[in-house]
Scaffold this active site. Structure first.
Site, mmCIF file in Angstrom:
data_model
loop_
_atom_site.group_PDB
_atom_site.id
_atom_site.type_symbol
_atom_site.label_atom_id
_atom_site.label_comp_id
_atom_site.label_asym_id
_atom_site.label_seq_id
_atom_site.Cartn_x
_atom_site.Cartn_y
_atom_site.Cartn_z
ATOM 1 N N GLY A 1 -14.403 -41.243 12.124
ATOM 2 C CA GLY A 1 -13.843 -40.765 13.453
ATOM 3 C C GLY A 1 -14.252 -39.311 13.538
ATOM 4 C CB SER B 1 -5.523 -38.823 18.180
ATOM 5 O OG SER B 1 -4.906 -39.365 17.024
ATOM 6 C CE LYS C 1 -11.017 -42.287 14.998
ATOM 7 N NZ LYS C 1 -10.417 -41.675 16.110
ATOM 8 C CB SER D 1 -10.400 -39.229 11.486
ATOM 9 O OG SER D 1 -10.642 -40.392 12.468
#
Lengths: 305, 305, 305, 305
Positions: free
Chosen positions: C195, C51, C170, C172
């Site tokens: 994350g 991202s 991950k 986040s």
């Protein structure tokens, strides 16, 4: 226990504000004067101790005092509805029957909401059915997710509408699709009242019977005018009136809350006065914004006529 | 008006459940027996009439009765905290000073929340400062967004922590970042208590002083054990205890609410009894799930020792 | 199809920013220089086209170019992970196998999310299992609800962790309870990477293996330092480092997004450069706030040593 | 760069589904047949590669192929609108001008949304103004918060409506108050199209010009009928038609998404076929529910005539 004579809830009801003096005590004379003014309008009746009436800031004694005073101040043709929802089932029943004893025609029963995740459709159904069984006057469901975090959806309303003592709903979310879904699913004669002036006309268009509108405390005639335009099929006029009411609905009620509405009342010839703490009094910029909305609104309504 | 002697709020506090009989009346003997059992633990004290105590279902008289009974049942070394938050500022002050009169060391003051959009940081600040000024005992801020829809964020806590009569916060969101931000921004000595057993250890890791944990009503020794493991730097053991408490925190408290916790108490040798309506009693499948969690939990705790 | 040699994902990984020139074209030389700097740290490896790498603004050709360049610039001991999640299953598989061909050790696969209400646990399970079956390198689940509106909860992670080619996640959201629930439910060896730098230490405390931290692009050494303090049981130091990283995590990453992070890189001796449109460049006041955070941060880190 | 001849966007537009074969490749013949059927209705035109067209699952080549095919299959009187929104400004401009080259009358430009917190009104304004400046055909804003998490509010729409190349908005939230606020604030001639069949009539009542309705893929004549009833002031009939369309709008579109709509098309004589993965095919119970809705709907529509 059940109430069988039909009560016509179509039209516009204001949820009355509760006038306080500067020291936060009840201002009874000012309440009477406000009601006297509303008596000269085509409002269908009054809701007392609703959210806009700061019900959650009132003691039990104050609540009963207000009910008694409005009962005395209102003529018999105005339908009186008492806000009686508490968090516990037993307290709600107790309040509802106090209102019945004081001559109220119906009770508006807010969803319990503190323990949100437990307030499943089944828990809400049991709650409303118990209250309806025990209440000596008919009740309306009160769904106001912007305050409670709980919305009563159409399938639950349909189920509750089967109970002879549950005669309607005040749906205050402003979600017109939900209004339509409720209208489409309840038994005939069940009153769907919208609690949001900003979506009054589109809600009437899909079948709402009327509205319990905080804005009607400040602008009763304009709300009634929109109601009648919609009912008589004057689409253009209804659309225009609805668009003209939008900024007032947003500023006076949604943005600035009870303090904003009370300030507007003071500007419009009613008694507004202070809200109870912790509600803050309006900032100067908020007052200025409301002044402008009221001015612009006045102009627009006139040009729409 | 101000309280200056420091109160050490580190450790574990259960927010006591309120025992009811089958007819929903207060079950005072059972309350005394529960407290007698808790007196034999290393719990730091008790919170009475918090959310878990079904405070919103109690009348004023019942509330004061509960405060008096627990005061009598608890030894002096247990710190007593009363839940006193109401929607109006005046009512909160009134309740707080009643608790002071009955010998409570501090008051836990929930954010007003019904008029959510008006409860800006400024409105909340004025509310807590007014209450703190008028209160005869120190107060703790109570932020519980899962019930109120309102979270008190670190900048506001920092500002309020400057008041000598605001001595701590119960932060119940389970948001560990927020706990860390509060710890990083308040004055030294201000107590940050976490209100979520599922994030107790990570919250202690970032500097929380302790917890007010509904789970500690059911599993007081296990919560105290986790507290001490974390404090004495036994990371592996603290991690293991935290993971073993997770399913209990989730099932007994979050998923099934007060009814789930009370059922667990009945299973664990305390008096649970029914919750007040509109809370429903547990379904058989919910009971079964809790039974399994308690069994699995017992096994895991043992293997962690 | 399956990858069986174990990959140790513990430690800190930055999701590399993608350097652009003023005309928004790829700035390859600057990318190489950034990587050369990161090569001199104890970072465990790099995530490319995550991202933070503005993956959604890149064409397929640009994506592959970036993968090839970083592969060339990084030494063999740095683990390389490619962000390969697209909205359609077939496109994700295609990208994942392109990354495999270019020598990447693993792929980070974001949840599809446009049709949110259809992305049920069953739909997500089928998606990840299909991708895992077809992928020539192991995959990590990427759950980032702040961007996608979709959170992968522990029961689904547990189920997916049974697949030999799904080796980690991950996570986040910054929700530490979720991290703990995932750690408690997955198979041994499954890597839980956090994350969110703001919750790095509490996440490690409950069992996370490491972090993929945007903040590590700007402050790689400080993130690695916190990781090692937590791992070696230096609680006081880990807590202090975590609190000192909070304002940086909030400002550089959460509040101002990729533009904020890139500005910070420019201030710290890396190449940041502009983000692609529609991301705006930073206002002067935002730049000033970041400058202050970086200054205060520097001071605090030093005093913590 | 600007388009000055006015384009009348009143009426009903379906956002065409994209037919796929069993292997997920484009089913061009079936697309042509669907369009041939729609050509025989009073639909005002077609939207190609909108959300319902699974735009996010298509490659650039597939997208252009679809545009070319529909252009060829549609008669000149049907207005063609291409969905061209991508995450990056440059890619959106590129796609919009491809659509212009292929003969499309306008482009429907979705809000970028991945970096939600950065998509402030200012960032969105810059985005749409840049696209409008560079586009060789007029554009419509596309606000669809149920997919993107981003809603374009009335003040921003008012600001953008001043640009001569931004000629309308598709507002898909179903929020009728927002529709009214937009209608009340934009320049005359700016087309407000509603993207939700469940609120089509109430939206028309407050001034919407028409609708881009996924439901119109399945039930084009019924949607057109409602449009004309509302426009000609047949309130009772419009209300009845709207209520009868509600269950279809909810089941075919909202609950079961593109898969539900495609299944309905198969049942109604169009080609639906499979959606692309990760969208799942319908469960048997979902199919059954849709069958019942279509049956009940058919009955109700007939009785309304």
């Amino acid at each position: 226990m059940r109430h069988s004579s039909p009560l016509d809830l179509s039209g516009v009801f204001p949820p009355l504000t509760t006038p306080f003096n500067a020291d936060e005590s009840l201002a009874i004379d000012q309440l009477r004067e406000n009601v006297a003014q509303y008596n000269r309008t085509l409002l269908a009746g009054y809701v007392v101790t609703g959210s806009t009436g700061e019900a959650l800031f009132l003691t039990h004694e104050e609540t009963e005092r207000l009910w008694a005073e409005v009962r005395q101040a209102a003529p018999p043709e105005k339908i009186l509805i008492a806000g009686t929802g508490a968090e516990s089932t037993s307290q709600t029943i107790h309040l509802t029957n106090s209102a019945a004893r004081l001559g109220y025609a119906a009770a508006l029963v807010r969803t319990p909401h503190y323990f949100k995740s437990q307030m499943t459709p089944d828990a809400l159904a049991e709650y409303f059915l118990r209250v309806a069984d025990a209440a000596r006057i008919p009740i309306l469901i009160y769904s106001v997710p912007q305050f409670t975090g709980i919305a009563v959806e159409a399938p639950l309303v349909a189920r509750l509408s089967e109970h002879p003592n549950i005669i309607g709903i005040k749906e205050s979310s402003g979600n017109v699709q939900r209004i339509a879904e409720i209208v489409a699913s309840v038994r005939a004669g069940f009153a769907v009242l919208v609690g949001s002036a900003a979506t009054f006309y589109p809600s009437l268009a899909v079948g709402a019977a009327g509205g319990i509108l905080a804005l009607a405390c400040a602008l009763p005639n304009e709300c009634v005018e929109l109601y009648h335009a919609a009912r008589s099929g004057e689409m253009q006029r209804a659309q225009q009136l609805q668009l003209s009411l939008l900024p007032a609905a947003t500023s006076l009620v949604s943005r600035f809350g009870v303090s904003g509405l009370k300030y507007s009342l003071d500007r419009l010839g009613y008694y507004g006065g202070p809200a109870r703490r912790p509600l803050l009094s309006l900032s100067e910029s908020a007052k200025h914004e409301i002044d402008e909305v009221l001015a612009a609104f006045a102009t627009r309504v006139i040009s729409a006529r």
